[in-house]
Design an enzyme around this catalytic site. Structure first.
Site, PDB file in Angstrom:
ATOM      1  N   CYS A  91       0.843  -1.196   0.000  1.00  0.00           N
ATOM      2  CA  CYS A  91       0.000   0.000   0.000  1.00  0.00           C
ATOM      3  C   CYS A  91       0.879   1.247   0.000  1.00  0.00           C
ATOM      4  O   CYS A  91       1.783   1.381   0.826  1.00  0.00           O
ATOM      5  CB  CYS A  91      -0.908  -0.010   1.236  1.00  0.00           C
ATOM      6  SG  CYS A  91      -1.920   1.471   1.439  1.00  0.00           S
ATOM      7  N   CYS A 145      -7.390  -1.062   1.749  1.00  0.00           N
ATOM      8  CA  CYS A 145      -6.317  -1.547   2.608  1.00  0.00           C
ATOM      9  C   CYS A 145      -6.865  -1.779   4.014  1.00  0.00           C
ATOM     10  O   CYS A 145      -7.509  -0.907   4.592  1.00  0.00           O
ATOM     11  CB  CYS A 145      -5.180  -0.525   2.639  1.00  0.00           C
ATOM     12  SG  CYS A 145      -3.841  -0.993   3.760  1.00  0.00           S
ATOM     13  N   CYS A 174      -5.029   0.795   6.679  1.00  0.00           N
ATOM     14  CA  CYS A 174      -5.253   2.247   6.732  1.00  0.00           C
ATOM     15  C   CYS A 174      -6.575   2.702   6.119  1.00  0.00           C
ATOM     16  O   CYS A 174      -6.911   3.874   6.178  1.00  0.00           O
ATOM     17  CB  CYS A 174      -4.102   2.999   6.075  1.00  0.00           C
ATOM     18  SG  CYS A 174      -4.011   2.815   4.283  1.00  0.00           S
ATOM     19  N   CYS A 218      -8.877  -5.714  -9.241  1.00  0.00           N
ATOM     20  CA  CYS A 218      -8.548  -4.661 -10.200  1.00  0.00           C
ATOM     21  C   CYS A 218      -8.098  -3.444  -9.397  1.00  0.00           C
ATOM     22  O   CYS A 218      -8.917  -2.767  -8.761  1.00  0.00           O
ATOM     23  CB  CYS A 218      -9.795  -4.364 -11.038  1.00  0.00           C
ATOM     24  SG  CYS A 218      -9.508  -3.241 -12.393  1.00  0.00           S
ATOM     25  N   CYS A 265       0.450   3.176   3.523  1.00  0.00           N
ATOM     26  CA  CYS A 265       0.897   2.680   4.834  1.00  0.00           C
ATOM     27  C   CYS A 265       1.888   1.525   4.773  1.00  0.00           C
ATOM     28  O   CYS A 265       2.268   0.986   5.803  1.00  0.00           O
ATOM     29  CB  CYS A 265      -0.308   2.272   5.677  1.00  0.00           C
ATOM     30  SG  CYS A 265      -1.098   0.734   5.132  1.00  0.00           S
TER      31      CYS A 265
END
Length: 163
Positions: free
Chosen positions: A79, A128, A131, A151, A82
């Site tokens: 990510c 995510c 976060c 996707c 984070c």
């Protein structure tokens, strides 16, 4: 005549209320608490404009413009907001959609899946788990072994090459 008018108004009201539903995140409600939480100002300081728009405001980058669409190196996609590990490069596949696609997440701590009924579509949003950043959507048209297609917007990802 009165019954017909009443049925029309009742049906119309129900239809309007069902179209107006938003995802829990869009309404600011979530049953998940995130390990990483920041203020709008902190996110805007950390992320550039397009990263903020996609990760924090549930935007989408244009198809075929992302850095990782045709990426072939071995490693881990994390990510951008984070550094939570999300996808192994071994699960990436060419979907032809214009966004990086993966058939599985790296582990159960990677993502949350949420209903997304915005814009009249019935989709599943991927965010995510650490976060709460928006990553993209998941579809049931991927390859074996899962049949899934995550996707994901390139702008949401950072790549860590295998050593």
């Amino acid at each position: 005549m009165k019954n017909s008018l009443f049925l029309f108004i009742a049906s119309f009201s129900i239809a309007l209320s069902s179209c107006a539903q938003n995802s829990p995140k869009a309404e600011g409600k979530t049953s998940h608490s995130y390990e990483v939480e920041k203020t709008v100002e902190e996110w805007k300081k950390q992320l550039n404009d397009i990263e903020y728009q996609v990760l924090r405001e549930e935007g989408t980058e244009r198809a075929f413009t992302g850095e990782y669409v045709d990426w072939k190196k071995e490693g881990t996609f994390i990510c951008k907001a984070c550094q939570n590990p999300l996808f192994a490069s071994s699960t990436k596949f060419k979907s032809g959609t214009g966004w990086p696609s993966f058939y599985d997440v790296i582990n159960e701590k990677s993502v949350l899946e949420k209903t997304d009924n915005k814009y009249g579509w019935n989709r599943v949003e991927v965010e995510c788990k650490r976060c709460g950043s928006h990553l993209g959507h998941i579809f049931n048209d991927g390859p074996d072994p899962t049949g899934l297609r995550y996707c994901i917007n390139s702008v949401c990802l950072k790549f860590e090459e295998s050593k």
